[in-house]
Write a protein that holds these residues in place. Structure first.
Motif, PDB file in Angstrom:
ATOM      1  N   ALA A 257       0.831  -1.203   0.000  1.00 51.89           N
ATOM      2  CA  ALA A 257       0.000   0.000   0.000  1.00 51.89           C
ATOM      3  C   ALA A 257       0.866   1.255   0.000  1.00 51.89           C
ATOM      4  CB  ALA A 257      -0.922  -0.012   1.214  1.00 51.89           C
ATOM      5  N   GLY A 258       2.174   1.077  -0.092  1.00 49.68           N
ATOM      6  CA  GLY A 258       3.078   2.223  -0.033  1.00 49.68           C
ATOM      7  C   GLY A 258       3.261   2.870  -1.392  1.00 49.68           C
ATOM      8  N   PRO A 259       3.995   3.972  -1.420  1.00 48.97           N
ATOM      9  CA  PRO A 259       4.139   4.755  -2.655  1.00 48.97           C
ATOM     10  C   PRO A 259       4.963   4.062  -3.753  1.00 48.97           C
ATOM     11  CG  PRO A 259       5.501   5.665  -0.886  1.00 48.97           C
ATOM     12  CD  PRO A 259       4.654   4.599  -0.267  1.00 48.97           C
ATOM     13  N   LEU A 260       5.727   3.042  -3.382  1.00 51.12           N
ATOM     14  CA  LEU A 260       6.589   2.411  -4.385  1.00 51.12           C
ATOM     15  C   LEU A 260       5.940   1.183  -5.019  1.00 51.12           C
ATOM     16  CD1 LEU A 260       9.931   2.364  -2.301  1.00 51.12           C
ATOM     17  CD2 LEU A 260       9.130   4.163  -3.850  1.00 51.12           C
TER      18      LEU A 260
ATOM     19  N   GLU B 166       3.298   0.101  -6.790  1.00 49.33           N
ATOM     20  CA  GLU B 166       2.824  -0.101  -8.157  1.00 49.33           C
ATOM     21  C   GLU B 166       3.973  -0.433  -9.105  1.00 49.33           C
ATOM     22  OE1 GLU B 166       0.443   2.749 -11.009  1.00 49.33           O
ATOM     23  OE2 GLU B 166      -0.253   2.908  -8.927  1.00 49.33           O
ATOM     24  N   LYS B 167       5.014   0.380  -9.039  1.00 46.15           N
ATOM     25  CA  LYS B 167       6.138   0.206  -9.970  1.00 46.15           C
ATOM     26  C   LYS B 167       6.911  -1.081  -9.675  1.00 46.15           C
ATOM     27  CE  LYS B 167       6.890   4.801 -11.692  1.00 46.15           C
ATOM     28  NZ  LYS B 167       7.596   6.063 -11.574  1.00 46.15           N
ATOM     29  N   ILE B 168       7.048  -1.386  -8.415  1.00 44.28           N
ATOM     30  CA  ILE B 168       7.773  -2.609  -8.059  1.00 44.28           C
ATOM     31  C   ILE B 168       7.013  -3.824  -8.600  1.00 44.28           C
ATOM     32  CG2 ILE B 168       8.547  -4.084  -6.153  1.00 44.28           C
ATOM     33  CD1 ILE B 168       9.006  -1.546  -4.500  1.00 44.28           C
ATOM     34  N   GLU B 169       5.725  -3.829  -8.360  1.00 44.23           N
ATOM     35  CA  GLU B 169       4.922  -4.976  -8.806  1.00 44.23           C
ATOM     36  C   GLU B 169       4.979  -5.118 -10.318  1.00 44.23           C
ATOM     37  OE1 GLU B 169       1.218  -3.961  -7.005  1.00 44.23           O
ATOM     38  OE2 GLU B 169       1.840  -4.659  -5.011  1.00 44.23           O
ATOM     39  N   ALA B 170       4.883  -4.007 -11.041  1.00 45.41           N
ATOM     40  CA  ALA B 170       4.921  -4.053 -12.503  1.00 45.41           C
ATOM     41  C   ALA B 170       6.247  -4.639 -12.972  1.00 45.41           C
ATOM     42  CB  ALA B 170       4.715  -2.657 -13.074  1.00 45.41           C
ATOM     43  N   THR B 171       7.325  -4.172 -12.362  1.00 50.42           N
ATOM     44  CA  THR B 171       8.642  -4.656 -12.772  1.00 50.42           C
ATOM     45  C   THR B 171       8.805  -6.134 -12.467  1.00 50.42           C
ATOM     46  OG1 THR B 171       9.453  -2.476 -12.191  1.00 50.42           O
ATOM     47  CG2 THR B 171      11.112  -4.156 -12.594  1.00 50.42           C
ATOM     48  N   TRP B 172       8.321  -6.523 -11.335  1.00 48.42           N
ATOM     49  CA  TRP B 172       8.454  -7.942 -10.943  1.00 48.42           C
ATOM     50  C   TRP B 172       7.621  -8.834 -11.886  1.00 48.42           C
ATOM     51  CZ3 TRP B 172      11.774  -5.637  -8.046  1.00 48.42           C
ATOM     52  CH2 TRP B 172      12.631  -6.353  -7.219  1.00 48.42           C
ATOM     53  N   ARG B 173       6.473  -8.270 -12.297  1.00 40.55           N
ATOM     54  CA  ARG B 173       5.647  -9.046 -13.240  1.00 40.55           C
ATOM     55  C   ARG B 173       6.367  -9.196 -14.577  1.00 40.55           C
ATOM     56  NH1 ARG B 173       1.207  -6.345 -10.991  1.00 40.55           N
ATOM     57  NH2 ARG B 173       1.317  -4.702 -12.569  1.00 40.55           N
ATOM     58  N   ALA B 174       7.118  -8.169 -14.955  1.00 39.66           N
ATOM     59  CA  ALA B 174       7.744  -8.157 -16.271  1.00 39.66           C
ATOM     60  C   ALA B 174       8.983  -9.050 -16.359  1.00 39.66           C
ATOM     61  CB  ALA B 174       8.108  -6.728 -16.649  1.00 39.66           C
ATOM     62  N   HIS B 175       9.577  -9.339 -15.205  1.00 36.26           N
ATOM     63  CA  HIS B 175      10.800 -10.155 -15.237  1.00 36.26           C
ATOM     64  C   HIS B 175      10.588 -11.458 -14.489  1.00 36.26           C
ATOM     65  CE1 HIS B 175      13.237  -6.809 -16.735  1.00 36.26           C
ATOM     66  NE2 HIS B 175      12.539  -6.048 -15.896  1.00 36.26           N
ATOM     67  N   ALA B 176      11.184 -12.489 -15.039  1.00 34.31           N
ATOM     68  CA  ALA B 176      11.146 -13.766 -14.325  1.00 34.31           C
ATOM     69  C   ALA B 176      12.423 -13.899 -13.500  1.00 34.31           C
ATOM     70  CB  ALA B 176      11.023 -14.907 -15.307  1.00 34.31           C
ATOM     71  N   GLY B 177      12.404 -14.769 -12.529  1.00 35.78           N
ATOM     72  CA  GLY B 177      13.628 -15.109 -11.787  1.00 35.78           C
ATOM     73  C   GLY B 177      14.056 -14.073 -10.765  1.00 35.78           C
ATOM     74  N   LEU B 178      13.178 -13.151 -10.401  1.00 34.90           N
ATOM     75  CA  LEU B 178      13.526 -12.183  -9.356  1.00 34.90           C
ATOM     76  C   LEU B 178      13.184 -12.773  -7.986  1.00 34.90           C
ATOM     77  CD1 LEU B 178      12.314  -8.834 -10.945  1.00 34.90           C
ATOM     78  CD2 LEU B 178      14.663  -9.636 -10.630  1.00 34.90           C
TER      79      LEU B 178
ATOM     80  N   PHE C 129      12.139 -11.475  11.621  1.00 35.62           N
ATOM     81  CA  PHE C 129      13.434 -11.486  12.290  1.00 35.62           C
ATOM     82  C   PHE C 129      14.438 -12.455  11.680  1.00 35.62           C
ATOM     83  CE2 PHE C 129      14.388  -9.141  16.203  1.00 35.62           C
ATOM     84  CZ  PHE C 129      13.304  -8.285  16.187  1.00 35.62           C
ATOM     85  N   PHE C 130      13.925 -13.559  11.189  1.00 39.00           N
ATOM     86  CA  PHE C 130      14.883 -14.610  10.825  1.00 39.00           C
ATOM     87  C   PHE C 130      14.853 -15.024   9.359  1.00 39.00           C
ATOM     88  CE2 PHE C 130      13.857 -14.970  15.361  1.00 39.00           C
ATOM     89  CZ  PHE C 130      15.121 -14.755  15.904  1.00 39.00           C
ATOM     90  N   ASP C 131      13.804 -14.637   8.597  1.00 41.65           N
ATOM     91  CA  ASP C 131      13.690 -15.147   7.227  1.00 41.65           C
ATOM     92  C   ASP C 131      13.767 -14.094   6.133  1.00 41.65           C
ATOM     93  OD1 ASP C 131      13.462 -17.680   8.205  1.00 41.65           O
ATOM     94  OD2 ASP C 131      11.262 -17.628   8.301  1.00 41.65           O
ATOM     95  N   ILE C 132      13.587 -12.842   6.482  1.00 41.60           N
ATOM     96  CA  ILE C 132      13.557 -11.825   5.431  1.00 41.60           C
ATOM     97  C   ILE C 132      14.982 -11.349   5.123  1.00 41.60           C
ATOM     98  CG2 ILE C 132      12.703  -9.528   4.792  1.00 41.60           C
ATOM     99  CD1 ILE C 132      10.434 -11.491   5.006  1.00 41.60           C
ATOM    100  N   ASP C 133      15.324 -11.309   3.844  1.00 38.94           N
ATOM    101  CA  ASP C 133      16.674 -10.897   3.434  1.00 38.94           C
ATOM    102  C   ASP C 133      16.813  -9.388   3.291  1.00 38.94           C
ATOM    103  OD1 ASP C 133      17.619 -13.403   3.393  1.00 38.94           O
ATOM    104  OD2 ASP C 133      17.931 -13.548   1.228  1.00 38.94           O
ATOM    105  N   ALA C 134      15.753  -8.773   2.769  1.00 37.85           N
ATOM    106  CA  ALA C 134      15.898  -7.347   2.455  1.00 37.85           C
ATOM    107  C   ALA C 134      14.537  -6.676   2.464  1.00 37.85           C
ATOM    108  CB  ALA C 134      16.545  -7.177   1.088  1.00 37.85           C
ATOM    109  N   ALA C 135      14.566  -5.350   2.661  1.00 39.43           N
ATOM    110  CA  ALA C 135      13.332  -4.580   2.573  1.00 39.43           C
ATOM    111  C   ALA C 135      13.598  -3.319   1.769  1.00 39.43           C
ATOM    112  CB  ALA C 135      12.842  -4.197   3.972  1.00 39.43           C
ATOM    113  N   VAL C 136      12.569  -2.902   1.021  1.00 40.95           N
ATOM    114  CA  VAL C 136      12.688  -1.652   0.288  1.00 40.95           C
ATOM    115  C   VAL C 136      11.651  -0.674   0.847  1.00 40.95           C
ATOM    116  CG1 VAL C 136      11.210  -2.555  -1.581  1.00 40.95           C
ATOM    117  CG2 VAL C 136      12.656  -0.544  -1.989  1.00 40.95           C
ATOM    118  N   THR C 137      12.085   0.568   1.065  1.00 42.70           N
ATOM    119  CA  THR C 137      11.155   1.583   1.577  1.00 42.70           C
ATOM    120  C   THR C 137      11.369   2.900   0.834  1.00 42.70           C
ATOM    121  OG1 THR C 137      12.588   2.645   3.216  1.00 42.70           O
ATOM    122  CG2 THR C 137      11.441   0.641   3.933  1.00 42.70           C
ATOM    123  N   SER C 138      10.373   3.739   0.916  1.00 43.75           N
ATOM    124  CA  SER C 138      10.542   5.109   0.441  1.00 43.75           C
ATOM    125  C   SER C 138      11.166   5.926   1.574  1.00 43.75           C
ATOM    126  CB  SER C 138       9.179   5.690   0.064  1.00 43.75           C
ATOM    127  OG  SER C 138       8.392   5.852   1.239  1.00 43.75           O
ATOM    128  N   THR C 139      11.443   7.184   1.285  1.00 44.06           N
ATOM    129  CA  THR C 139      11.918   8.083   2.345  1.00 44.06           C
ATOM    130  C   THR C 139      11.134   9.382   2.232  1.00 44.06           C
ATOM    131  OG1 THR C 139      13.636   8.932   0.877  1.00 44.06           O
ATOM    132  CG2 THR C 139      14.270   7.158   2.378  1.00 44.06           C
TER     133      THR C 139
END
Ligand code: SF4
Lengths: 218, 472, 260
Positions: free
Chosen positions: A82-85, A87-99, A117-127
């Motif tokens: 539901a964050g500001p990023l 829409e674009k992230i989802e579109a890009t992920w849909r467009a590429h395989a293997g991400l 705490f133990f399973d997530i590798d990375a997070a992306v956020t706006s600022t």
């Protein structure tokens, strides 16, 4: 305990009358940097504290994000649908395989703390904005992008807009009128987490992110 | 005089430990250099120090009103404010909160006030666990020690000593002297502690009255963990930490991080203004602020010593102190070591207990020169030297007059008499010159490592007369 | 940080406050200071009633005992002449601490007038007399230890250096951590002899490491501490040869035609 309060305040009151208040000039003296200088300073300062800064455009940043996620061999990437990023992230992920898998949990963090705490590798956020002088990003976490996103996963990727660069911290507070209402949590972040507690030697990745990656939209 | 003997013993121990001496020398040289690099423009630094000093002085002058404002704004934001006159009361408040939540596991961020409260000790005695999560604090907690520096608590230890300690306490983790590896293994251990903790405790660097905001400066992310992950966050702070406006924060932040470790800004600057709001997905659901007095309002009453409350706990005064560099933090025997410790601790815990500290300084002025809020540390050390030997009992400091000995007082009386009467003085120096041959050349501790100075056959008074310099 | 200080024009007469340490142990340094000023055409007055600045009692917390001694000095220098002091430490006491000694007392104004007239010797030579020195001595390597009070309280570290740099045959070498205290601190050295010893050991080593033949200081307290240590400890063969001298003696010796 209100007795403690009364006693303390009474002691201060007893002597406080004699303390002359000090005149303060609070108008911040801001340097006159143009946009380029701000970008330059921000990048230099951020890199000096071991932040990866990638210049990107408003159009191509999701591609860069995808490329980095692949390059770093992330298993998964936490984002805010539901964050500001989103829409674009989802579109890009849909467009590429293997991400790497896009992860989201739209419930309170308490419900999936273990995974976070133990399973997530990375997070992306706006600022919200950033500070050129010292190289710091400003975040006001929201219900959509909670506080732990930028804290718990080992890699934090942040999207910063060059247009939102302030010269100084004081400028940010004044220009954004922070006194009108502070959020639950306001944060300045400058680099991945680090410590110099052993022999004054810098070691990165103590309790917060081990890596901080900034996508700077110019 | 027992405290002096104990102090001397600790000093001896430190001075005779070459490893410790080396650890401090290297660390202090490094910290001094970092600070100096962080402020290349000395004129700008001086202006910033004046600003910092004024901000803190202003906040103290209006402390009463600002504390009331802070309380009102915090309360409005949903932060529960508690007042404690003593450390016993403060500990009790923390325990009550834990009990109300049936909590027994606390994770702690770095907080000197919690050290002042001896909170760990107190809570552990009640069957709770308190884990320090700042890397340095974690190391010394493993070794059952107290901090030897307010910013870098484990600075007295070498990496080899820490590696051995880790091996001893965590036999399952492979031995390593690599700093990054040790840091990562601490990360691993502590990550589950953050995960499990029911209560997070932190200190406060600045409490902003205007907005009811608690500010925390840190690099590791443990401060954010403690204030974000557990369902309850308790912040403990001294009442002097309040500042008036949000605009007061940036200059103080710059002074603090630059003076402490030469950073332009810390990795994290965490500003907390409320507990989790409806709809927010994380953060503690309760935030408590404990305001501790513990003699601060008493210090406040003295128009000179009151300046010591300006302190923002950057540690620069100890980094630049030649005495601290030689003996390290533990020798002081006080929670806060170094020049500011020698000023504050005797005021809090009495000159009868810590009166030796203000004498353990050459008054060289290095501390006052670097203090980011311009606390006149040498002047305050000096003032406490007076407080501890004054005989009129009209001062405000605890333990005033406690270090006065009849013998010493008599010596100074005689000294004063001799130097206030020129004829007596001249007679004395002439005699000294005449008998210089038979004056012993062992004079107490001075000559243990030095040859005795030689008294000149003729004093300057005599030479000036003989060379024809006028008397008036 | 030296505050912008107002220096007077070259006066006809000055008072000289020799300090008790120089009086008893290093009188030649005091005499050299007076001769340096006299050579510039200024009359030097040495009031015979002067004793000690009062700092030992003051720094030990004995304030009443200090006051009696301070009043003696103030009585002894009644005229409106500058008062020159060959020590940063004692000058700091006279200039900056005397007003504190009498803060809030009736004598405060009198003390203020006195303190305004106090100058440390090197700042007086450089900024008031604008002295120009002609080096007549042999080439030599010199280390300078500036007392903490001279550096921080009086702000005259630059003046110390400037004078030495006027001497053509003097090579000024810089020791490691030159601004660090030597560990003297007056009664500190007696109350905390072990800490003081650790400090002076490091200072002596740093000076010895420069290879200097000569140590110069504007303060005899530091000099007595450092050279006393060097002589006693006998560390390193070259330490024997490091001669310690007050800056006034050193300057006078190298620039006085009669002596060279
Ligand atoms: S007294 Fe000054 S230098 Fe020392 S810790 Fe406090 S703020 Fe820093």
């Amino acid at each position: 305990m209100s007795k403690a309060r009364d006693n303390i305040l009474a002691r201060l009151r007893a002597r406080g009358v004699e303390k002359a208040p000090v005149e303060l000039d609070r108008t911040p003296a801001s340097p006159d940097w143009n946009r380029e200088e701000r970008i330059d300073r921000f990048c230099k300062a951020m890199r000096s504290v071991r932040t990866e800064v990638h210049p990107v455009s408003a159009a191509d940043w999701p591609e860069k994000l995808a490329a980095l996620a692949k390059e770093k061999q992330l298993r998964n990437l936490l984002y805010a649908p539901a964050g500001p990023l989103a829409e674009k992230i989802e579109a890009t992920w849909r467009a590429h395989a293997g991400l790497p898998e896009l992860v989201t949990r739209e419930v309170d963090v308490d419900g999936w703390k273990e995974e976070l705490f133990f399973d997530i590798d990375a997070a992306v956020t706006s600022t919200r904005s950033a500070i050129a002088e010292v190289g710091a990003m400003i975040l006001w976490p929201t219900p959509e992008e909670p506080r732990t996103f930028s804290l718990v996963p080992p890699v934090h990727i942040a999207v910063v807009e060059a247009n939102q660069l302030h010269n100084t911290f004081a400028d940010a507070i004044a220009a954004e009128d922070w006194t009108a209402g502070m959020p639950t949590n306001a944060l300045l972040i400058s680099g991945p987490s680090k410590s110099a507690d052993i022999e004054q030697t810098l070691a990165y990745g103590v309790h917060g992110p081990v890596e901080l990656i900034v996508l700077l939209i110019e | 005089m027992q405290q002096k003997a104990e102090f001397d013993q600790r000093v001896q121990k430190a001075l005779n430990n070459p490893q410790l001496r080396r650890n401090f020398r290297i660390a202090m040289d490094g910290l001094m250099e970092k600070r100096s690099n962080a402020f290349p423009d000395k004129v700008a630094l001086e202006a910033l120090r004046v600003t910092g000093a004024n901000i803190r002085a202003n906040a103290l002058a209006k402390q009463l009103e600002l504390l009331e404002q802070l309380e009102a704004n915090c309360t409005r934001n949903g932060i529960q404010v508690h007042w404690a006159e003593t450390i016993e009361q403060a500990n009790r408040i923390v325990l009550d909160i834990m009990q109300r939540h049936n909590a027994s596991r606390m994770i702690k961020g770095k907080s000197m006030v919690s050290e002042e409260m001896e909170l760990n000790h107190f809570l552990e005695a009640q069957g709770n666990s308190c884990i320090e999560s700042d890397l340095g604090e974690y190391i010394i907690q493993l070794d059952h020690e107290t901090p030897s520096h307010i910013i870098a608590p484990a600075i007295h230890k070498s990496k080899q000593e820490i590696a051995r300690l880790f091996k001893e306490k965590h036999p399952d983790i492979p031995y390593s002297e690599d700093i990054e590896t040790m840091t990562r293994s601490a990360r691993k251990v502590l990550r589950s502690k953050f995960y499990e903790a029911e209560v997070g405790l932190s200190g406060v660097n600045f409490a902003v009255a205007e907005t009811g905001t608690l500010c925390l400066v840190e690099n590791e992310g443990n401060g954010r963990m403690c204030t974000t992950v557990p369902p309850v966050h308790i912040a403990v702070t001294g009442i002097e930490k309040v500042v008036e406006k949000l605009a007061d924060v940036p200059p103080l932040l710059k002074l603090l991080t630059g003076s402490a470790a030469g950073q332009h800004i810390s990795t994290y600057f965490n500003m907390i203004s409320s507990p989790r709001k409806p709809g927010e997905r994380d953060g503690p659901t309760e935030v408590h602020l404990v305001l501790l007095d513990n003699q601060r309002s008493r210090i406040y009453a003295d128009e000179e010593l009151f300046d010591s409350l300006r302190c923002i706990r950057c540690g620069a005064c100890m980094n630049h102190c030649p005495v601290y560099t030689r003996i390290g933090g533990h020798a002081y025997g006080s929670l806060i070591p170094g020049p500011i410790g020698s000023v504050i601790e005797p005021q809090k815990f009495g000159l009868e207990n810590f009166g030796v500290l203000p004498t353990a300084s050459t008054l060289c002025g290095a501390c006052g020169e670097v203090c980011p809020v311009k606390i006149p540390l040498p002047k305050l050390l000096h003032r406490l030297r007076y407080e501890q030997v004054r005989s009129d009992h009209t001062g405000a400091t605890i333990g005033q007059g406690s270090q006065r000995s009849a013998k010493e007082a008599l010596i100074w009386k005689l000294w004063s008499w001799a130097h206030a009467n020129p004829a007596v003085y001249r007679g004395g120096t002439r005699l000294a010159g005449l008998f210089r041959g038979i004056i012993p050349n062992k004079i107490g501790p001075w000559t243990r490592v030095r040859t005795a100075p030689k008294i000149a056959p003729k004093s300057l008074h005599q030479l000036a007369r003989e060379e024809g310099f006028d008397n008036e | 940080m030296s505050l912008a200080k107002h220096y007077p024009d070259k006066p006809d007469k000055v008072y000289f406050f020799g300090t008790c340490l120089i009086d008893l142990l290093y009188p030649e340094a005091g005499l050299a200071g007076m001769q340096l000023i006299k050579r510039e055409g200024v009359q030097v007055i040495f009031p015979q009633d002067q004793t000690c600045c009062g700092q030992p009692a003051w720094n030990s917390g004995y304030r009443d005992e200090t006051r009696a001694v301070v009043l003696n000095q103030i009585r002894t220098f009644p005229q409106d002449y500058p008062i020159v002091v060959p020590s940063g430490s004692c000058a700091g006491m006279l200039r900056h601490h005397y007003p504190e000694v009498f803060k809030g007392l009736p004598e405060a104004g009198l003390v203020e007038d006195f303190s305004q007239r106090v100058f440390e010797l090197t700042e007086f030579l450089v900024n008031v007399l604008k002295i120009e020195l002609q080096d007549l001595g042999e080439p030599t390597k010199v280390a300078l230890h500036t007392a903490c009070s001279a550096r921080r309280e009086m702000g005259v570290a630059d003046e110390h250096e400037a004078l030495l740099r006027q001497l053509g045959n003097v090579q000024l070498v810089e020791q490691a951590r030159k601004a660090e205290c030597c560990g003297f601190g007056g009664t500190f050295a007696v109350k905390h002899p072990d800490i003081s010893a650790a400090m002076v050991a490091d200072k002596a080593q740093a000076i010895s490491d420069t290879g200097a033949e000569q140590l110069v200081s504007g303060d005899c307290g530091c000099l007595m501490n450092i050279t006393g240590y060097m002589q006693h400890q006998d560390v390193g063969p070259q330490n024997h040869h490091i001669r310690g001298q007050h800056i006034a003696s050193f300057l006078w010796e190298r620039t006085n035609a009669a002596e060279s």
